[in-house]
Motif scaffolding. Structure first.
Motif, PDB file in Angstrom:
ATOM      1  N   HIS A 129      31.662   3.352 -56.958  1.00  0.00           N
ATOM      2  CA  HIS A 129      31.401   2.305 -58.196  1.00  0.00           C
ATOM      3  C   HIS A 129      29.810   2.996 -58.508  1.00  0.00           C
ATOM      4  N   GLY A 130      28.804   4.248 -57.999  1.00  0.00           N
ATOM      5  CA  GLY A 130      27.888   4.410 -59.196  1.00  0.00           C
ATOM      6  C   GLY A 130      26.644   3.548 -58.300  1.00  0.00           C
ATOM      7  N   GLU A 131      26.585   2.710 -57.027  1.00  0.00           N
ATOM      8  CA  GLU A 131      25.710   1.628 -56.588  1.00  0.00           C
ATOM      9  C   GLU A 131      24.434   2.591 -56.629  1.00  0.00           C
ATOM     10  N   THR A 132      23.213   1.472 -56.818  1.00  0.00           N
ATOM     11  CA  THR A 132      22.252   1.529 -57.582  1.00  0.00           C
ATOM     12  C   THR A 132      21.471   0.931 -56.456  1.00  0.00           C
ATOM     13  N   TYR A 133      21.481  -0.191 -55.938  1.00  0.00           N
ATOM     14  CA  TYR A 133      20.470  -0.010 -55.019  1.00  0.00           C
ATOM     15  C   TYR A 133      21.321  -0.486 -53.479  1.00  0.00           C
ATOM     16  N   GLY A 134      20.148   0.037 -52.728  1.00  0.00           N
ATOM     17  CA  GLY A 134      20.849  -0.660 -52.063  1.00  0.00           C
ATOM     18  C   GLY A 134      21.046   0.736 -50.706  1.00  0.00           C
ATOM     19  N   VAL A 135      21.269   0.546 -49.007  1.00  0.00           N
ATOM     20  CA  VAL A 135      21.396   1.595 -47.853  1.00  0.00           C
ATOM     21  C   VAL A 135      22.818   0.724 -48.238  1.00  0.00           C
ATOM     22  N   TRP A 136      23.520   1.688 -48.372  1.00  0.00           N
ATOM     23  CA  TRP A 136      25.151   1.601 -48.054  1.00  0.00           C
ATOM     24  C   TRP A 136      25.372   3.232 -47.004  1.00  0.00           C
ATOM     25  N   GLY A 137      26.240   2.993 -46.301  1.00  0.00           N
ATOM     26  CA  GLY A 137      26.778   4.080 -45.137  1.00  0.00           C
ATOM     27  C   GLY A 137      26.039   4.614 -45.085  1.00  0.00           C
ATOM     28  N   GLY A 138      24.623   4.222 -44.745  1.00  0.00           N
ATOM     29  CA  GLY A 138      23.777   4.907 -44.114  1.00  0.00           C
ATOM     30  C   GLY A 138      22.992   5.758 -45.380  1.00  0.00           C
ATOM     31  N   LEU A 139      23.518   6.014 -47.050  1.00  0.00           N
ATOM     32  CA  LEU A 139      22.763   6.221 -47.575  1.00  0.00           C
ATOM     33  C   LEU A 139      21.867   5.393 -48.096  1.00  0.00           C
ATOM     34  N   SER A 140      20.843   5.801 -48.604  1.00  0.00           N
ATOM     35  CA  SER A 140      20.275   5.635 -49.902  1.00  0.00           C
ATOM     36  C   SER A 140      20.646   5.541 -50.873  1.00  0.00           C
ATOM     37  N   ARG A 141      19.547   4.976 -51.704  1.00  0.00           N
ATOM     38  CA  ARG A 141      20.092   4.810 -53.742  1.00  0.00           C
ATOM     39  C   ARG A 141      19.794   6.276 -53.862  1.00  0.00           C
ATOM     40  N   ASP A 142      18.537   7.190 -53.129  1.00  0.00           N
ATOM     41  CA  ASP A 142      18.015   8.330 -53.096  1.00  0.00           C
ATOM     42  C   ASP A 142      18.973   9.619 -52.479  1.00  0.00           C
ATOM     43  N   ASP A 143      19.497   9.163 -51.095  1.00  0.00           N
ATOM     44  CA  ASP A 143      20.367  10.074 -50.710  1.00  0.00           C
ATOM     45  C   ASP A 143      22.034   9.855 -51.937  1.00  0.00           C
ATOM     46  N   ASP A 187      25.419  13.076 -55.759  1.00  0.00           N
ATOM     47  CA  ASP A 187      25.910  12.692 -56.914  1.00  0.00           C
ATOM     48  C   ASP A 187      25.543  14.464 -57.544  1.00  0.00           C
ATOM     49  N   ASP A 188      23.809  14.851 -57.379  1.00  0.00           N
ATOM     50  CA  ASP A 188      23.829  16.000 -58.582  1.00  0.00           C
ATOM     51  C   ASP A 188      24.299  16.841 -57.708  1.00  0.00           C
ATOM     52  N   ALA A 189      24.276  17.413 -56.208  1.00  0.00           N
ATOM     53  CA  ALA A 189      25.451  18.095 -55.509  1.00  0.00           C
ATOM     54  C   ALA A 189      26.830  18.161 -56.542  1.00  0.00           C
ATOM     55  N   PHE A 194      18.719  -4.022 -45.991  1.00  0.00           N
ATOM     56  CA  PHE A 194      19.869  -2.727 -46.768  1.00  0.00           C
ATOM     57  C   PHE A 194      18.882  -3.098 -48.332  1.00  0.00           C
ATOM     58  N   PHE A 195      18.595  -4.247 -48.979  1.00  0.00           N
ATOM     59  CA  PHE A 195      18.090  -3.858 -50.501  1.00  0.00           C
ATOM     60  C   PHE A 195      16.530  -4.294 -50.493  1.00  0.00           C
ATOM     61  N   SER A 196      16.308  -3.216 -50.856  1.00  0.00           N
ATOM     62  CA  SER A 196      14.562  -3.096 -51.287  1.00  0.00           C
ATOM     63  C   SER A 196      14.422  -4.183 -52.031  1.00  0.00           C
ATOM     64  N   PRO A 197      12.903  -4.909 -51.977  1.00  0.00           N
ATOM     65  CA  PRO A 197      11.987  -5.750 -52.802  1.00  0.00           C
ATOM     66  C   PRO A 197      11.918  -5.509 -53.184  1.00  0.00           C
ATOM     67  N   SER A 198      11.876  -6.184 -54.830  1.00  0.00           N
ATOM     68  CA  SER A 198      11.066  -5.311 -55.772  1.00  0.00           C
ATOM     69  C   SER A 198       9.563  -4.989 -55.188  1.00  0.00           C
ATOM     70  N   GLY A 199       9.518  -3.805 -56.057  1.00  0.00           N
ATOM     71  CA  GLY A 199       7.945  -3.070 -55.997  1.00  0.00           C
ATOM     72  C   GLY A 199       8.100  -2.413 -54.679  1.00  0.00           C
ATOM     73  N   GLU A 200       9.029  -2.761 -53.705  1.00  0.00           N
ATOM     74  CA  GLU A 200       8.714  -2.535 -52.950  1.00  0.00           C
ATOM     75  C   GLU A 200       8.357  -0.582 -52.868  1.00  0.00           C
ATOM     76  N   ARG A 201       7.626   0.267 -51.781  1.00  0.00           N
ATOM     77  CA  ARG A 201       7.885   1.543 -52.402  1.00  0.00           C
ATOM     78  C   ARG A 201       7.575   2.092 -51.037  1.00  0.00           C
ATOM     79  N   GLY A 202       7.417   3.682 -50.578  1.00  0.00           N
ATOM     80  CA  GLY A 202       6.384   4.798 -49.989  1.00  0.00           C
ATOM     81  C   GLY A 202       7.090   4.445 -48.460  1.00  0.00           C
ATOM     82  N   ARG A 203       5.914   3.815 -47.310  1.00  0.00           N
ATOM     83  CA  ARG A 203       6.603   3.893 -45.754  1.00  0.00           C
ATOM     84  C   ARG A 203       7.494   2.634 -45.695  1.00  0.00           C
ATOM     85  N   ALA A 204       6.832   1.753 -46.222  1.00  0.00           N
ATOM     86  CA  ALA A 204       7.301   0.595 -45.973  1.00  0.00           C
ATOM     87  C   ALA A 204       9.072   0.247 -46.551  1.00  0.00           C
TER      88      ALA A 204
END
Ligand code: SF4
Length: 100
Positions: free
Chosen positions: A66-80, A85-87, A28-38
């Protein structure tokens, strides 16, 4: 008379019913430096676990609250969450902006 503070454990009690309970948090939480396809692959795996979780809604709401900035929570990634929030900010601004 002030109300007694809620015990902190009550706020997190829903985690007792989490589908991810006991799983390695690295799903659920990305390791440091994880990007792209991984990153996308790991997030999709996490989303599949969340899809069958009975506390998915409260989990996602907690992360948003709580403005959680890391991980997948409830099926939502940080970008989701950022997109939501923007919407929400655009909607609030549109409805609260004074008409001219
Ligand atoms: S929604 Fe996902 S991250 Fe949240 S408790 Fe359930 S399985 Fe875990």
């Amino acid at each position: 008379m002030r109300a007694a503070p809620r015990p902190l454990l009550v706020d997190w009690d829903w985690q007792q019913h989490a589908a991810c309970r006991g799983m390695n948090s690295s799903a659920f939480f990305s390791p440091s430096g994880e990007r792209g396809r991984a990153r996308r692959t790991r997030e999709e795996r996490a989303r599949r676990v969340c899809a069958g979780c009975e506390v998915r809604t409260v989990c996602a709401a907690t992360a948003l609250k709580h403005g959680e900035t890391y991980g997948v929570w409830g099926g939502l990634s940080r970008d989701d969450r950022r997109r939501l929030d923007d919407a929400a900010a655009r909607t609030i601004t549109r409805h609260e902006a004074p008409s001219q």
